[in-house]
Design a protein around this motif. Structure first.
Motif, PDB file in Angstrom:
ATOM      1  N   SER A  33       0.828  -1.206   0.000  1.00  0.00           N
ATOM      2  CA  SER A  33       0.000   0.000   0.000  1.00  0.00           C
ATOM      3  C   SER A  33       0.864   1.258   0.000  1.00  0.00           C
ATOM      4  O   SER A  33       2.042   1.236   0.371  1.00  0.00           O
ATOM      5  CB  SER A  33      -0.932   0.004   1.213  1.00  0.00           C
ATOM      6  OG  SER A  33      -0.193   0.133   2.414  1.00  0.00           O
ATOM      7  N   GLN A  34       0.249   2.356  -0.403  1.00  0.00           N
ATOM      8  CA  GLN A  34       0.951   3.639  -0.495  1.00  0.00           C
ATOM      9  C   GLN A  34      -0.024   4.762  -0.167  1.00  0.00           C
ATOM     10  O   GLN A  34      -1.177   4.756  -0.623  1.00  0.00           O
ATOM     11  CB  GLN A  34       1.524   3.821  -1.900  1.00  0.00           C
ATOM     12  CG  GLN A  34       2.392   5.049  -2.080  1.00  0.00           C
ATOM     13  CD  GLN A  34       2.941   5.131  -3.484  1.00  0.00           C
ATOM     14  OE1 GLN A  34       2.338   5.720  -4.377  1.00  0.00           O
ATOM     15  NE2 GLN A  34       4.097   4.518  -3.702  1.00  0.00           N
ATOM     16  N   SER A  36      -0.388   9.065  -0.058  1.00  0.00           N
ATOM     17  CA  SER A  36       0.255  10.284  -0.548  1.00  0.00           C
ATOM     18  C   SER A  36      -0.676  11.474  -0.438  1.00  0.00           C
ATOM     19  O   SER A  36      -1.898  11.340  -0.353  1.00  0.00           O
ATOM     20  CB  SER A  36       0.691  10.105  -2.007  1.00  0.00           C
ATOM     21  OG  SER A  36      -0.440   9.960  -2.849  1.00  0.00           O
ATOM     22  N   THR A 444       4.800  11.308  -0.706  1.00  0.00           N
ATOM     23  CA  THR A 444       4.391   9.938  -0.399  1.00  0.00           C
ATOM     24  C   THR A 444       4.861   9.568   1.006  1.00  0.00           C
ATOM     25  O   THR A 444       6.050   9.705   1.335  1.00  0.00           O
ATOM     26  CB  THR A 444       4.977   8.946  -1.420  1.00  0.00           C
ATOM     27  OG1 THR A 444       4.526   9.313  -2.723  1.00  0.00           O
ATOM     28  CG2 THR A 444       4.529   7.528  -1.116  1.00  0.00           C
TER      29      THR A 444
END
Length: 446
Positions: A33-34, A36, A444
């Protein structure tokens, strides 16, 4: 705020979220997962040289995005979430024409102070095939293309599937049933320029085949129910010419025909003031050829586009007036896959023959990485319309400079300056000078 939908990919403020079918090395829903935060601030100036109302506005958009990985197993599942808020910074009633494509209007015709969107993506993946259901933000296909020309993109609701299971071949198919314009939160049906009745059925399928490492062939078919059917053929070839040199050939052909009720009241296509072999009906063949020579940081492109005499070029959008109500988002938002989709004009009217060229330079070659600049010129002739005869002319000169900071705490902060000068013989758009200054940044967390 618009009702929450489930996009297959999201770009709300100039940046994208959403995995692709090519990304198959999944470790897990959380592990991949990310999160931002992205921002876009834009100054937009449209100077009407013919004495009409000018437009000068500044606004900023802030987006939060969460992109998940895929669950383990034969079929992987994931979800992407995003929310956006856009705030108007200046340019009130005096410089904000009602029904424009930059920012929503209030009841008195001035810009609203702020507006927002929120959505999420449900996605599934098997091997190298990925499915997304809900809204499709910033599609980049020859028959469906969103442009990066305002503060916020237009977006579409529906579903799309992309497969790369066959090496060198990308297959794409989908269905779109609604859209939200660049200056509204409200989703509506689909139409074309001049359409006053919605269609809720745009279907498409196509293939990109990388025949060799230097040659790509494309075929796509699309149908907007009761408006048009469209076939596309494309060829891109890059010929290496030794160290730091290449010659690129880019050929594109569109064949668009009437579908269903097109031409009837409410389903008419209005291009060139309604000019067509059968007024109100879609009937067009358009081809384009571009040739680009690259040497080091230098790039020179020359090309030609030909629009057939029977009617103007057509692409997916929203109608300008539906059920008697002016719809500002119908003024634009979707781009089309031709170089002539310029800053101000689009050079797409019946009979139009456009010569164009562009020179670009990448300053990395002289030790300034992240800095690029270009200048282009387009001239269209032989334009046909109703009541004014034929052989009309228009031209546009566009300039662009981009810079992205490469190092330090502001690494990735980007600045873009675009300026377009448009002139015609009075049969097309008003003479216009348009300037856009854009600042993009994304951070991010994971």
């Amino acid at each position: 705020m618009e009702r929450t939908t489930l996009p297959a990919a999201i770009i709300l403020a100039g940046f994208s979220i959403g995995a692709t079918a090519a990304d198959t090395k999944s470790h897990g829903f959380i592990e991949d997962s990310q999160t931002s935060v992205s921002s876009r601030t834009m100054y937009y100036s449209n100077d009407n040289r013919d004495g009409g109302a000018d437009q000068r506005e500044t606004a900023t958009a802030l987006k939060f995005a969460f992109i998940s990985g895929f669950t383990q197993g034969t079929v992987g599942f994931g979800v992407d979430l995003a929310s956006l808020v856009a705030v108007h910074l200046d340019g009130g009633k005096g410089h904000h024409p009602d029904a424009n494509t930059f920012f929503p209007s209030d009841s008195d015709g001035s810009a609203v102070h702020s507006w927002s969107r929120a959505g999420g993506t449900l996605k599934a993946r098997v091997s190298k095939t990925e499915l997304g259901v809900g809204n499709i933000f910033t599609p980049s296909l020859p028959i469906l293309l969103a442009t990066d020309s305002r503060l916020v993109y237009q977006n579409f609701g529906g579903g799309i599937v992309t497969s790369k299971d066959i090496e060198g071949l990308t297959l794409t198919a989908g269905k779109i049933d609604q859209s939200s314009g660049r200056a509204t939160s409200n989703p509506t049906g689909l139409a074309v320029a001049g359409g006053t009745k919605d269609s809720n059925d745009f279907r498409f399928a196509g293939a990109d085949w990388k025949a060799t490492k230097d040659l790509t062939l494309q075929y796509y078919f699309a149908r907007l129910e009761n408006y048009y059917k469209q076939s596309f053929l494309g060829l891109v070839h890059v010929l290496p010419l030794g160290a730091d040199q290449s010659f690129k050939t880019d050929l594109r052909y569109f064949d668009s025909r009437s579908d269903g009720k097109n031409g009837d009241v409410g389903y008419r296509f209005n291009n060139n003031g309604g000019y067509a072999k059968n007024p109100g009906e879609v009937d067009n063949k358009t081809w384009s050829a571009m040739f680009t020579y690259t040497l080091g940081g230098h790039s020179l492109m020359l090309g030609h586009e030909s629009v057939s005499d029977d009617g103007g070029f057509v692409w997916l959008n929203q109608g300008n007036v539906v059920d008697g109500r002016n719809r500002p988002e119908g003024n634009g938002g979707t781009g089309f896959y031709l170089f002539t989709d310029a800053i101000v004009a689009n050079f797409s009217r019946a009979g139009e023959q456009t010569h164009f060229g562009q020179y670009a330079y990448d300053f990395t070659k002289i030790g300034i990485p992240g800095l690029k600049a270009s200048i282009s010129y387009l001239r269209g002739d032989d334009i046909k319309d109703i009541g004014n005869g034929s052989d009309h002319k228009e031209w546009e000169r566009d300039m662009r400079v981009d810079y992205v900071i490469q190092n330090g705490p502001l690494k990735g902060f980007g600045t873009t300056v675009r300026h377009g000068t448009y002139r015609s013989d009075g049969s097309a758009l008003a003479d216009t000078d348009q300037t856009r200054v854009i600042f993009n940044y994304s951070y991010t967390f994971l």
